[in-house]
Design a protein around this motif. Structure first.
Motif, PDB file in Angstrom:
ATOM      1  N   ALA A   1       0.828  -1.205   0.000  1.00  0.00           N
ATOM      2  CA  ALA A   1       0.000   0.000   0.000  1.00  0.00           C
ATOM      3  C   ALA A   1       0.863   1.256   0.000  1.00  0.00           C
ATOM      4  O   ALA A   1       0.520   2.261  -0.650  1.00  0.00           O
ATOM      5  CB  ALA A   1      -0.933  -0.007   1.211  1.00  0.00           C
ATOM      6  N   GLY A   2       1.989   1.197   0.694  1.00  0.00           N
ATOM      7  CA  GLY A   2       2.888   2.342   0.715  1.00  0.00           C
ATOM      8  C   GLY A   2       3.479   2.649  -0.644  1.00  0.00           C
ATOM      9  O   GLY A   2       3.582   3.815  -1.046  1.00  0.00           O
TER      10      GLY A   2
ATOM     11  N   GLY B   1       0.963   7.274  -6.419  1.00  0.00           N
ATOM     12  CA  GLY B   1      -0.364   7.754  -6.770  1.00  0.00           C
ATOM     13  C   GLY B   1      -1.109   6.861  -7.741  1.00  0.00           C
ATOM     14  O   GLY B   1      -1.877   7.344  -8.588  1.00  0.00           O
ATOM     15  N   LEU B   2      -0.897   5.562  -7.631  1.00  0.00           N
ATOM     16  CA  LEU B   2      -1.528   4.611  -8.540  1.00  0.00           C
ATOM     17  C   LEU B   2      -2.943   4.272  -8.089  1.00  0.00           C
ATOM     18  O   LEU B   2      -3.204   4.186  -6.884  1.00  0.00           O
ATOM     19  CB  LEU B   2      -0.698   3.325  -8.620  1.00  0.00           C
ATOM     20  N   PRO B   3      -3.858   4.036  -9.018  1.00  0.00           N
ATOM     21  CA  PRO B   3      -5.233   3.668  -8.656  1.00  0.00           C
ATOM     22  C   PRO B   3      -5.350   2.168  -8.385  1.00  0.00           C
ATOM     23  O   PRO B   3      -6.265   1.496  -8.854  1.00  0.00           O
ATOM     24  CB  PRO B   3      -6.031   4.085  -9.901  1.00  0.00           C
ATOM     25  N   TRP B   4      -4.399   1.628  -7.643  1.00  0.00           N
ATOM     26  CA  TRP B   4      -4.341   0.206  -7.336  1.00  0.00           C
ATOM     27  C   TRP B   4      -4.768  -0.014  -5.884  1.00  0.00           C
ATOM     28  O   TRP B   4      -5.022   0.924  -5.140  1.00  0.00           O
ATOM     29  CB  TRP B   4      -2.932  -0.341  -7.562  1.00  0.00           C
ATOM     30  N   HIS B   5      -4.790  -1.268  -5.491  1.00  0.00           N
ATOM     31  CA  HIS B   5      -5.277  -1.606  -4.156  1.00  0.00           C
ATOM     32  C   HIS B   5      -4.639  -2.914  -3.698  1.00  0.00           C
ATOM     33  O   HIS B   5      -4.254  -3.748  -4.527  1.00  0.00           O
ATOM     34  CB  HIS B   5      -6.807  -1.759  -4.176  1.00  0.00           C
TER      35      HIS B   5
ATOM     36  N   PHE C   1      -4.803  -4.157  -9.626  1.00  0.00           N
ATOM     37  CA  PHE C   1      -4.475  -3.007 -10.463  1.00  0.00           C
ATOM     38  C   PHE C   1      -5.737  -2.185 -10.724  1.00  0.00           C
ATOM     39  O   PHE C   1      -5.992  -1.719 -11.838  1.00  0.00           O
ATOM     40  CB  PHE C   1      -3.839  -3.477 -11.763  1.00  0.00           C
ATOM     41  N   CYS C   2      -6.533  -2.031  -9.653  1.00  0.00           N
ATOM     42  CA  CYS C   2      -7.795  -1.305  -9.724  1.00  0.00           C
ATOM     43  C   CYS C   2      -8.236  -1.027  -8.289  1.00  0.00           C
ATOM     44  O   CYS C   2      -7.667  -1.570  -7.350  1.00  0.00           O
ATOM     45  CB  CYS C   2      -8.860  -2.136 -10.444  1.00  0.00           C
ATOM     46  N   PRO C   3      -9.255  -0.199  -8.088  1.00  0.00           N
ATOM     47  CA  PRO C   3      -9.856  -0.073  -6.759  1.00  0.00           C
ATOM     48  C   PRO C   3     -10.476  -1.409  -6.354  1.00  0.00           C
ATOM     49  O   PRO C   3     -10.716  -2.274  -7.204  1.00  0.00           O
ATOM     50  CB  PRO C   3     -10.922   1.008  -6.943  1.00  0.00           C
ATOM     51  N   PRO C   4     -10.763  -1.626  -5.060  1.00  0.00           N
ATOM     52  CA  PRO C   4     -11.273  -2.928  -4.615  1.00  0.00           C
ATOM     53  C   PRO C   4     -12.623  -3.262  -5.238  1.00  0.00           C
ATOM     54  O   PRO C   4     -13.584  -2.500  -5.081  1.00  0.00           O
ATOM     55  CB  PRO C   4     -11.388  -2.770  -3.095  1.00  0.00           C
ATOM     56  N   PRO C   5     -12.737  -4.373  -5.961  1.00  0.00           N
ATOM     57  CA  PRO C   5     -14.017  -4.771  -6.548  1.00  0.00           C
ATOM     58  C   PRO C   5     -14.955  -5.342  -5.483  1.00  0.00           C
ATOM     59  O   PRO C   5     -14.507  -5.864  -4.465  1.00  0.00           O
ATOM     60  CB  PRO C   5     -13.628  -5.837  -7.559  1.00  0.00           C
ATOM     61  N   ARG C   6     -16.271  -5.273  -5.726  1.00  0.00           N
ATOM     62  CA  ARG C   6     -17.235  -5.797  -4.758  1.00  0.00           C
ATOM     63  C   ARG C   6     -17.828  -7.127  -5.183  1.00  0.00           C
ATOM     64  O   ARG C   6     -18.574  -7.735  -4.423  1.00  0.00           O
ATOM     65  CB  ARG C   6     -18.354  -4.784  -4.498  1.00  0.00           C
ATOM     66  N   ASP C   7     -17.527  -7.573  -6.402  1.00  0.00           N
ATOM     67  CA  ASP C   7     -18.018  -8.879  -6.829  1.00  0.00           C
ATOM     68  C   ASP C   7     -17.034  -9.500  -7.817  1.00  0.00           C
ATOM     69  O   ASP C   7     -16.063  -8.871  -8.246  1.00  0.00           O
ATOM     70  CB  ASP C   7     -19.432  -8.797  -7.417  1.00  0.00           C
TER      71      ASP C   7
END
Length: 448
Positions: free
Chosen positions: A357-358, A364-368, A380-386
């Motif tokens: 995460a650091g 400044g990446l849109p990763w998670h 390699f994206c924001p956290p998915p919900r499904d």
């Protein structure tokens, strides 16, 4: 933010480095192309990064050494099969002893009683049976569910996965149930056998179960095989209420989610399933799995289990619950996967999550990065919900590069995911080694 031309150039450089580092594996891979389909003894082994599979020489604790003498920090751990760590002395000892006194007799051993009692203590379900793999266990419980309810279909979550069970290799294409991409030669049309619903969507589950043809819902309490997708607040309680109201048996597969603690998510989150499946790690690397059931389910099955034709019921197998496997399960569960083991492994996964995460925040990446117990994974994206959102976010080029970059620097990730699993044999230095390697990969990708 990732220039694809640069990514491809870096990947090509890593491929050349891989070949230089592994001449002996290259020779063995070439030899294997004749007698072994695709050059490997099991298809999934083609999923590793590099031009050919790395051939293993030995594994111990949290380390793996290949035939070229390259040592790795093993964050794959046999895709959970070695979650306890490799080459456990206590398991090796009982394997040797049991091999000298008989491996398989199709009769119970005294270890079976201990194993049943220990699994009941850990997961809270009173009655258990053994299987050779979690896939087998899932097949068996699906049969039981259809028998007990008289209903034809099983339900699974979209893009979830339960071994090689035919009915579960299904996804949604709009409103249609279709085979999961990659499923070879489906036995039957999955639209006939299977209902598929999105994870974290109680309304969709309610609508589908209301049709009245579903025998059971087979689920992971958190998705893991399309990446870690965590349940939203109150979701699992809602699943239990909906399934119970519609007379649908709830089956929780803890094969991967046992990373949450000694009794998996079932114990850690206070779940109340009708049946539980667990496999892979429970025998320290020896093939074994188990499935437990509530007293009510066990009572309803006790008659058929004593029937004269139980051997042709599609449940069991000649080598299932053999004395060797049961001895290995007892040796493993009596010394591993305990509270004190998770007390070491979970903080390591937390440190891994913080480190990744650091790096993501620094650039400044849109990763998670997501964590479940002693397991963690980056996206390699924001956290998915499904599962569908998770599948849509897969970046095969980027994943292949990062896996190869890590492998070339002595860090072994699970080949199907950007996933790390920790055991009590790992150290903070192992975690920090990955963080350093990951940071270097990101910097290289961004041209820094």
């Amino acid at each position: 933010m990732i220039a694809r031309a640069r990514l491809q150039s870096l990947h090509a450089e890593e491929e050349r480095r891989f070949v230089e580092l592994h001449p002996r594996s290259a020779t063995l891979a070439e030899q294997a192309r004749g007698p072994l389909l695709a050059g490997v003894p099991m298809p999934w082994m083609t999923r590793w990064p590099g031009a050919f599979p790395v051939f293993v020489e030995s594994a111990s604790g949290a380390r793996l050494v290949d035939v070229d003498g390259v040592e790795y920090v093993d964050l794959c751990l046999g895709d959970t099969g070695a979650m306890t760590g490799h080459a456990l002395p206590q398991v090796a000892e009982v394997i040797a002893e049991r091999a000298r006194t008989g491996i398989t007799t199709m009769l119970p051993s005294a270890d079976a009683v201990w194993v049943g009692e220990e699994l009941a203590r850990r997961f809270g379900l009173p009655t258990w049976q053994l299987a050779m793999s979690a896939t087998d266990a899932n097949r068996f419980v699906l049969r039981f569910a259809r028998y007990l309810t008289g209903r034809p279909r099983v339900a699974v979550f979209d893009w979830c996965y339960h071994g090689t069970v035919d009915e579960t290799l299904a996804v949604l294409d709009g409103d249609r149930v279709v085979p999961r991409p990659g499923a070879l030669g489906p036995q039957v049309d999955v639209a006939v056998t299977t209902a598929v619903v999105p994870f974290n969507d109680l309304d969709a589950l309610e609508r589908r179960l209301a049709e009245g043809d579903v025998a059971c819902l087979l689920m992971e309490p958190a998705l893991t095989n399309i990446g870690i997708v965590l349940p939203e607040e109150g979701y699992l309680a809602g699943v239990r209420e909906v399934t119970r109201r519609h007379g649908v048996l709830l089956i929780v597969d803890e094969t991967h989610t046992m990373c949450a603690g000694p009794g998996g998510c079932t114990a850690a989150w206070g779940l109340d399933p009708d049946l539980v499946v667990v496999g892979k790690a429970i025998a320290g690397g020896v093939p074994a799995a188990a499935y437990g059931m509530s007293a009510e389910v066990a009572g309803r099955l006790s008659g058929p289990m004593l029937g004269h034709e139980i051997d042709v019921a599609g449940v069991g197998g000649t080598l299932t619950a053999n004395a060797l496997a049961l001895a290995a399960v007892r040796a493993t569960l009596s010394t591993c996967l305990r509270e004190e083991d998770f007390a070491v492994a979970v903080p390591l996964a937390e440190r891994f999550t913080e480190g990744v995460a650091g790096v993501i925040a620094e650039h400044g990446l849109p990763w998670h990065v997501q964590r479940l117990g002693c397991r963690a994974e980056y996206w390699f994206c924001p956290p998915p919900r499904d599962g569908a959102a998770a599948a849509a976010a897969v970046d095969e080029e980027l994943e292949a590069f990062l896996h190869l970059w890590c492998l070339n620097r002595g860090v072994l990730l699970t080949p199907f995911h950007n996933m790390a699993l920790f055991s009590p044999h790992h150290t903070t230095a192992d975690v920090d080694r990955h963080t350093q390697v990951y940071a270097e990969a990101v910097a290289a990708l961004l041209g820094q």
